[in-house]
Write a protein that holds these residues in place. Structure first.
Motif, PDB file in Angstrom:
ATOM      1  N   GLY A 114      -6.321  19.842  43.972  1.00 33.03           N
ATOM      2  CA  GLY A 114      -6.028  18.460  44.340  1.00 33.03           C
ATOM      3  C   GLY A 114      -6.929  17.425  43.685  1.00 33.03           C
ATOM      4  N   PHE A 115      -8.213  17.744  43.553  1.00 34.38           N
ATOM      5  CA  PHE A 115      -9.115  16.757  42.958  1.00 34.38           C
ATOM      6  C   PHE A 115      -8.803  16.562  41.472  1.00 34.38           C
ATOM      7  CE2 PHE A 115     -13.068  15.142  41.134  1.00 34.38           C
ATOM      8  CZ  PHE A 115     -13.296  14.059  41.956  1.00 34.38           C
ATOM      9  N   MET A 116      -8.385  17.621  40.802  1.00 37.44           N
ATOM     10  CA  MET A 116      -7.991  17.506  39.386  1.00 37.44           C
ATOM     11  C   MET A 116      -6.727  16.632  39.271  1.00 37.44           C
ATOM     12  SD  MET A 116     -10.122  19.351  37.528  1.00 37.44           S
ATOM     13  CE  MET A 116     -11.088  18.189  38.412  1.00 37.44           C
ATOM     14  N   TYR A 117      -5.758  16.883  40.136  1.00 33.57           N
ATOM     15  CA  TYR A 117      -4.535  16.064  40.135  1.00 33.57           C
ATOM     16  C   TYR A 117      -4.873  14.603  40.453  1.00 33.57           C
ATOM     17  CZ  TYR A 117      -0.905  19.665  39.602  1.00 33.57           C
ATOM     18  OH  TYR A 117      -0.068  20.638  39.102  1.00 33.57           O
ATOM     19  N   GLY A 118      -5.796  14.395  41.383  1.00 36.20           N
ATOM     20  CA  GLY A 118      -6.192  13.034  41.746  1.00 36.20           C
ATOM     21  C   GLY A 118      -6.861  12.306  40.588  1.00 36.20           C
ATOM     22  N   MET A 119      -7.765  13.003  39.921  1.00 39.24           N
ATOM     23  CA  MET A 119      -8.479  12.387  38.786  1.00 39.24           C
ATOM     24  C   MET A 119      -7.506  11.949  37.686  1.00 39.24           C
ATOM     25  SD  MET A 119     -11.896  14.453  37.702  1.00 39.24           S
ATOM     26  CE  MET A 119     -12.671  13.326  36.559  1.00 39.24           C
TER      27      MET A 119
END
Ligand code: UT7
Length: 312
Positions: A114-119
């Motif tokens: 999720g954090f990769m998708y968010g970034m």
């Protein structure tokens, strides 16, 4: 100008749950957990602390480091599989508590990636000049969806939150390349039914991870026009030390050039990469101009990686 990280922050609950203490809860032992996962202890949030509270503390830390006021944020993205409620989103709760009155807000559902998708979502909005600053957070209270009678899963997870403020940085710095991917056919290997506990087929996820994580790392390094030797620091999703070491060995980088917060915090899903990133910045392990690779994988199945040149 390109898009990069202006500040990072993190928060973990104070309560420590050690492997020894888990021996009292399920039939397991410290030796098994350490050798199979690399985990020594994890943090567990108290009953009165939920995901949005941890997200808030991490966000305040990141905004301070970035030297940005809440009113300046254009968008808040919270990656989580453990929101306080199905809706409103954790991002909306955070928007209110921060006083980020000019920010749009939504949660991102891509499990541990999720954090990769968010970034990468943040990067698009900043590049198009839609928003100047985007606050991206990974926050999880996994202890509330953990089956504390299942030794296959309960020894693995922990609670916490990490945050980053993204905005424009000098040309040549910031995000150099990225990769995002999904394979919905593997969804059955890691899931949570509504109102129930997290379920994982550890062996299947392990097989996926040992292939995907090193591949993604090599892909983003190549896409950035770099050689493996150029990588100064690796921040992998903290799910299993054995998986992380395989990715590290593919890059040929030394052990002290890889974040290993799994030892202290276990697997915190979407929070693991931003917690590790924030800690290593604070530890002085990640410095101006360093080539840093972030890489995650998880439920979905999903994966994502980013190569960046650190600094503003
Ligand atoms: O963030 C999401 C991504 N998730 C992951 O990356 C997880 C990927 N998978 C893994 O990390 C590993 O598969 C685990 C750590 C979950 C499990 O390790 P493993 O080496 O794959 O073990 P296993 O599931 O093959 O189990 C081996 C043995 C089994 O006993 P038998 O059937 O061989 O007698 C298990 O019952 O270990 C047993 N076992 C345990 N023993 C002591 C499983 N959990 C435990 C435990 N303590 N906690």
């Amino acid at each position: 100008m390109s898009v990069g990280v202006l500040g990072t922050g993190h928060y973990v609950p104070t309560k420590v749950l050690t492997n020894k203490e888990l021996e009292e809860i399920v039939e397991t032992n410290d030796e098994w957990i350490r050798t199979r996962t690399g985990i020594e202890e994890r943090r567990i949030a108290s009953d009165d602390m939920d995901t949005a509270d941890m997200a808030y503390f991490a966000a305040v830390d990141a905004l301070k480091e970035a030297n940005i006021e809440p009113e300046e944020i254009g968008l808040i993205l919270v990656a989580t599989v453990t929101p306080n409620k199905p809706f409103p989103s954790v991002a909306c709760m955070l928007q209110d508590r921060l006083g980020a009155k000019n920010a749009a807000a939504m949660d991102v559902s891509a499990a541990c990636s999720g954090f990769m998708y968010g970034m990468i979502t943040a990067k698009q909005f900043i590049e198009t000049d839609a928003y100047k600053y985007v606050l991206v957070i990974g926050a999880e209270k996994l202890s509330k969806i953990t089956d504390w009678t299942d030794r296959n899963t309960c020894v693995l997870f922990g609670d916490g939150a990490g945050a980053a403020v993204l905005g424009k940085v000098a040309e040549g710095k910031g995000i150099l390349s990225f990769e995002l991917g999904a394979n919905g056919a593997g969804g059955e290997h890691l899931y949570q039914n509504a109102g129930s506990y997290l379920v994982q087929n550890g062996r299947e996820v392990f097989k996926f991870a040992v292939r995907q994580m090193p591949d993604s790392v090599v892909n983003v390094v190549e896409k950035a026009g770099l050689a493996k030797e150029d990588v100064d620091f690796l921040v992998p999703h903290q799910a299993n030390m054995r998986i992380m070491n395989i990715a590290r060995e593919r890059l040929g980088i030394a052990e002290d050039k890889m974040a290993q917060s799994i030892k202290k915090y276990g697997n915190t899903s979407a929070a693991s990469i931003p917690i590790a990133l924030s800690e290593e910045v604070k530890n002085g392990k990640i410095n101006d101009n360093d080539i840093v690779v972030l890489v995650g994988f998880g439920g979905g199945l999903t994966w994502g990686a980013v190569a960046l040149r650190w600094g503003r």
